[in-house]
Write an enzyme that holds these catalytic residues in place. Structure first.
Site, mmCIF file in Angstrom:
data_model
loop_
_atom_site.group_PDB
_atom_site.id
_atom_site.type_symbol
_atom_site.label_atom_id
_atom_site.label_comp_id
_atom_site.label_asym_id
_atom_site.label_seq_id
_atom_site.Cartn_x
_atom_site.Cartn_y
_atom_site.Cartn_z
ATOM 1 C CG ASP A 26 -2.110 -0.803 1.162
ATOM 2 O OD1 ASP A 26 -2.285 -1.495 0.142
ATOM 3 O OD2 ASP A 26 -2.922 -0.767 2.109
ATOM 4 C CE LYS A 83 -7.148 -1.164 -0.257
ATOM 5 N NZ LYS A 83 -7.090 -2.631 -0.287
ATOM 6 N NE ARG A 167 -3.659 -22.751 11.031
ATOM 7 C CZ ARG A 167 -2.732 -23.676 10.730
ATOM 8 N NH1 ARG A 167 -3.016 -24.688 9.922
ATOM 9 N NH2 ARG A 167 -1.518 -23.581 11.230
ATOM 10 N N GLY A 237 -0.295 -3.754 3.885
ATOM 11 C CA GLY A 237 -0.964 -2.461 3.851
ATOM 12 C C GLY A 237 -0.268 -1.489 4.764
#
Lengths: 296, 191
Positions: A26, A83, A167, A237
């Protein structure tokens, strides 16, 4: 011969394949972008505020000013992502018009639609979307996402949610691979995913598109953890430019993603990085302030 | 026979899969010691600035140059950039091939494309039908000189593949297609 096809799914997915084993950072200024490129980033995400500041700032978070994104595109030779809000297909049209290389339809911004995501097949520019589990990932791919990332919990510097989401996806794929054929349809129904994509995932033993980790990664060890959990690469980020020495930390995270299986190198690159971002423990954040739940 | 894939960053797994399908043993190369005993090396697609920086940081630049002076190396996209003499901007390069490359020569990602290429240079054993190629933010080979020769040019004359002895550079990504003819061609080169 030589009939050129642009905007195909192969070409969209292909760029994500080129980013594998890399770090996407970012950045909020052209100077940040150059620091990221020099540190070895494979791409940058151009935005007005990093997620930690979006959290602190509050209010409605929207697409960044195209002027800022264009300046960042001018500053570097690597791909530039930007974004748009979930469901805000006009912000996406604007980002496509200025030529960004990838659009992140992101829960970090305030959603524009609480039922529907963007129909991403309608665009030539590829999209990446966040997912917390296999069903969500395959719904996004069904809508045309050419790359997936874990949502994690952006702007916290706490890796726990990214681990949970990684996971969940990997675990569900392992379960899917062990099912007898007759149980696959019910599995697709249970996770709310398109049957054809469930079949493809089962055959491949992985998501049909590239899958990065995102949301809370702050150290080289965090990045290597996500790689060892089976992610294809890492978004960082707030973790870099909210730390004490961004250039050094950025370069260390890049090295950690390449050598994620080599603890000696991980130890070496983790030394003397200065202050990490302060971070916020996710379990201490009120439920209403969490953003990973955005997306449907 | 063992062939390496440079595994610093990029789509090296895709190359590995193609090579293994041909019965070739594959070594992922991240450090100089991983180059030992390899007949050839593929430098994958990825970001050339990232691959170059990591090659410098982990002391691979000189060992790779030495490797390429005797053995086969094939670079796809970022790999082709890395093999070139110059790219018109400062970034680490192996400078093994007598080619100049222009990065992102077709534009940004929305201009990435698929097209069919004439690969008759490979000869009859590879079957004359066109090769369906994927170009992602692709470079072009602006200039071929010295000992390098152009292998494939587009209709407008732009060069997208070149060879110099055992060194091979392609602007596009045969590893993203199911077509293994380029991998077979390279394995023969490395043998």
């Amino acid at each position: 011969m030589e009939e050129n096809i642009t905007g195909s799914f192969a070409v969209k997915k292909g760029l994500a394949q080129m980013l594998k084993g890399g770090v996407i950072m970012d950045v909020v200024t052209p100077e940040h972008a150059r620091i990221a490129e020099d540190a070895g980033a494979v791409a940058v995400m151009a935005l007005e505020r990093v997620p930690a500041d979006i959290r602190a700032h509050g209010g409605v978070a929207r697409m960044s000013d195209p002027e800022l994104i264009l300046k960042i595109m001018d500053a570097v030779s690597i791909p530039v992502m930007a974004k748009c809000r979930i469901g805000h297909f006009v912000e996406a049209q604007i980002l496509e018009a200025i030529g960004v290389d990838y659009i992140d339809e992101s829960e970090v911004l305030t959603p524009a639609d609480e039922e529907h995501h963007i129909y991403k097949h309608a665009f030539k520019v590829p999209f990446v979307c966040g997912a917390r589990n296999l069903g969500e990932a395959l719904r996004r791919i069904g809508e045309g996402a050419a790359m997936i990332r874990t949502k994690g919990e952006a702007g916290t510097g706490d890796v726990v949610e990214a681990v949970r989401h990684a996971r969940a996806v990997m675990g569900e794929i392992r379960r899917l691979q062990n099912l007898p054929d007759e149980e696959v349809m019910a599995f697709a129904k249970e996770i709310g995913a398109p049957y054809e994509l469930v079949l493809e995932t089962r055959k491949l033993g992985r998501l049909p598109v590239v899958n990065f980790a995102a949301g809370g990664i702050a150290t080289p060890a965090d990045a290597a953890l996500m790689m060892q959990l089976g992610m294809d690469g890492v978004f960082v980020g707030s973790g870099i430019f909210k730390s004490g020495d961004p250039a050094k930390r950025a370069a260390a995270i890049v090295k950690a993603v390449t050598h994620y299986n080599d603890p000696k190198i991980l130890a070496e690159v983790s030394r003397n990085l200065g202050e990490p971002m302060v971070g916020r423990q996710i379990s201490a954040i009120p439920e209403t302030e969490l953003i990973a739940g955005r997306g449907w | 026979m063992r062939v390496g894939v440079l595994a610093l960053q990029g789509d090296f797994i895709e190359h590995q899969t193609m090579l293994e399908r041909l019965g070739v043993e594959v070594q992922q190369v991240r450090l100089p010691s991983h180059l030992e005993g390899l007949a050839g090396l593929i430098i994958p697609g990825g970001e050339s600035t990232t691959i170059g920086k990591l090659a410098v940081d982990f002391g691979l630049l000189e060992p790779l140059r030495e490797f390429g002076r005797e053995r086969a190396i094939w670079g796809t996209c970022a790999g082709a950039i890395f093999l070139s003499k110059d790219v018109g901007r400062p970034q680490p390069l192996l400078q093994l091939m007598d080619i100049s490359v222009q990065r992102n020569a077709f534009g940004r990602q929305v201009d990435s494309f698929e097209t069919d290429l004439d690969i008759s240079f490979m000869g009859r054993e590879y079957n004359g039908r066109p090769f369906h190629a994927v170009f992602i933010r692709a470079p072009i080979i602006q200039k071929v000189y010295g000992n390098a020769r152009a292998l494939i040019t587009l209709g407008d004359g732009r060069i997208v593949a070149a060879q110099q002895g055992k060194l091979l550079a392609t602007s596009f990504h045969p590893e993203l297609t199911g077509d293994d003819r380029f991998h077979r061609y390279f394995v023969e080169l490395a043998r």
